[in-house]
Design an enzyme around this catalytic site. Sequence first.
Site, mmCIF file in Angstrom:
data_model
loop_
_atom_site.group_PDB
_atom_site.id
_atom_site.type_symbol
_atom_site.label_atom_id
_atom_site.label_comp_id
_atom_site.label_asym_id
_atom_site.label_seq_id
_atom_site.Cartn_x
_atom_site.Cartn_y
_atom_site.Cartn_z
ATOM 1 N N GLU A 82 0.800 -1.246 0.101
ATOM 2 C CA GLU A 82 -0.195 0.031 0.079
ATOM 3 C C GLU A 82 0.687 1.431 0.083
ATOM 4 O OE1 GLU A 82 -2.860 -0.303 -0.918
ATOM 5 O OE2 GLU A 82 -3.162 -2.417 -0.320
ATOM 6 N N ILE B 107 -14.830 -7.112 -8.255
ATOM 7 C CA ILE B 107 -15.430 -7.070 -9.644
ATOM 8 C C ILE B 107 -16.839 -6.573 -9.671
ATOM 9 C CG2 ILE B 107 -13.577 -8.498 -10.567
ATOM 10 C CD1 ILE B 107 -15.975 -10.650 -11.215
#
Length: 850
Positions: free
Chosen positions: A631, A763
């Site tokens: 990150e 998704i």
Amino acid sequence: MRKTRIVILQSPNKPPLSTLLILTMLMASRFSLSRSLHPLLKHSPTKTKTPFCHLTAKHLYKSHSCPLWSSSFSFCLQSLQYRNHKSRTTSLSFSTCSSLSPPMADVSVEANPLLQDFEFPPFDAVKAEHVRPGIRALLKQLESDLEELEKTVEPSWPKLVEPLEKIVDRLTVVWGMINHLKSVKDTSELRSAIEEVQAMLFGQHCFLSLLVITLYGLGVQPEKVKFQLRLGQSKPIYTAFKAIQESPEWHSLSEARKRIVESQIKEAVLNGVSLEDDKRDQFNKIEQELEKLSQKFSENVLDATKKFEKLITYKKEIEGLPATALGLAAQTAVSKGHENATAENGPWVITLDAPSFMSVMQHARNRALREEIYRAYITRASSGDLDNTPLIDQILKLRLEKAKLLGYNNFAEVCIFCVLKYNSFPLANRGLYDQVSMATKMATVDKAIQLLEKLRTASWDPAVQDMEDLKAFSKGQGASEANDLSNWDISFWSERLRESKYDINEEELRPYFSLPKVMDGLFNLAKTLFGIDIEPADGLATVWNNDVRFYRVKDSSGSPIAYFYFDPYSRPSEKQGGAWMDEVVARSRVLSRNGVGARLPIAHMVCNQTPPVGDKPSLMTFREVETVFHEFGHALQHMLTKQDEGLVAGIRNVEWDAVELPSQFMENWCYHRDTLMSIAKHYETGESLPEDVYKKLLAARTFRAGSLSLRQIKFASLDLELHTNYVPGGSESIYDVDQRVSKKTQVIPSLPEDRFLCGFSHIFAGGYAAGYYSYKWAEVLSADAFSAFEDAGLDDNKAVKDTGHRFRETILALGGGKPPLEVFVAFRGREPSPEPLLRHNGLLSATASA
């Protein structure tokens, strides 16, 4: 995810279109803030009150969530002592809106923290009741600003792009605050407010994909999405961009400005600007419905995860769980009303939150418990009121309808609309209708499929051997299930085999990875590679939780160049799972407060790491260490950008499959000896990680590499199949497709009742639709980038610094103002090669034989 996500994970949750600027990945979380707003509120130097400070779009790109193989753990931080900070001068302050409509005069509006002029977002002051009136007032003003722009627009940068960026930025920042709080401090009140605003927004058309993307990801849908569509489908603005492209001055524009113009033209087309009225109305209705469906999908996953609780009162049932997992389970029990729960004597509560779930899968000797927890996890949000099955069917149906309206065969060809939620702009220098799905990526659909098949072929035989090794090992340990291993056995026996083969127990390594030491080592690495200094700036900005840290980034001269927040721990009751990085404010020349230097970028990093237990600091697994490095890589690209054009600064406009390059690149340093030894110090004795353990970690890096690779390939292949060949309402169900893809990508078949898709937020609610493959594509790029340091010599400090400087000046500095392939070649001196990735994973020999 992703999401990151983004995500950003999530993320990861993360949506499509221009509005995406404002939204972060759809990460559901709870929100309830009580800190005073006063310390954050500031007037501009001229003392002039303004309706809202010009913060940069928070979601011009996607929130970056971690891929599903990564541990989604929070990055633990010590609780902070907050103090009011004195007013101080800094170039980071957000610029005012003096160039737009006059300030809103209503007293209640002026008191709304979402609309105040502030230097740093007042995260501690925003509450659910501020959302509806705040967004309504803001939209009313932005509508007026947009109408004025359409009346006076000219095909020039000062008369088109700059005022447009200001409009987008205001919505992005405000919406970004709301969406972020929903991800880290979720409440039913906040959800309700967001849903009402979403409806408000969807009534207007939006031209700039920035706005559409922002709103879509957030959830304040109707109202916000309406405005986004209003902006995205503005013909006067679209015409003005076309005029710039066709003007004699076009060739004199910088590459970054050309990318902005081409992106906006292409995105306007994808937003339906060229559709006839009836088709545009249909298009807008689809967008509204998709926004609601994605939001509901995300909420169902969160609610289903929170709903499951397994109370255990007999210690024998959880035999094998490490002390940290027992402590976490006891803490959860206390939070559920079992006041006397202890790690030693219980009771214990097991949840489906990542730290709890993974501990059971990897360590619980009770096979029946593993099976119960596994089955609960793979069937999350697949029944009753929280069933995501009909939502998935409708999402896929509407995405296909959208693609057909725009003239494409399938959604993968137009996934810029959804996948680009967080990256916001497509690749320049291509025709408006050529492989639009990859307009935001370096690859094409065919190239993505070819890459996945090449990696699948290279991974299959090693994965089969992995399974044979597990069977042989478990049989040698006397396991009754050895000849019939099930899905809930794989993680458990893999962990036992890894411990036996490399004599490494992840739980026993935790004492060597305390959060403070890991962060110190990470920041020292950033100084070595990129010449920056990172220092605590707690108190300069207020935060949404006491565990959140705030940091200042300075260049070699000591001048601030960026800031970032760090939210470390898992909070299942209010915080979305996963790990992600997102934009709070982007670098921007136009939004400079003093009119001299560009506005400085601000990021936030969010993880879900195991929190401190008792007097012990947060002790991390090695996977959690990798997640933090990952990150931070995203954050570096956002913070170290040198692009002054706000619409292509940092991660904005970076093609989807390239945006993971810096994050995955940073993970490689976790295996670099000097780096690892600098962070691996026992939290009590200060003893360094033993040399033999480091060598075992290095050797274990390729442990089950084939199996792990296949897992990611399965997710990516399933994603592409659903968005290219699947026919909603046809002979195959979504679960039939899942089973079909699994046969080629899983050595052990999925259970017939597996409903993994109902929790596949990447998704269906996180911005990775038709783009999950980008994780593997980015692995190729990141491994090749790290190999440049290997070629230079990792033991040569000067060579490492020189290569790091080149990496900063290209990969990190150029943002979305230059095509990523050109950026990569500028750094590496050639186009990317998959060889370093296969070499790092120990799969080269398999590829050769294949």
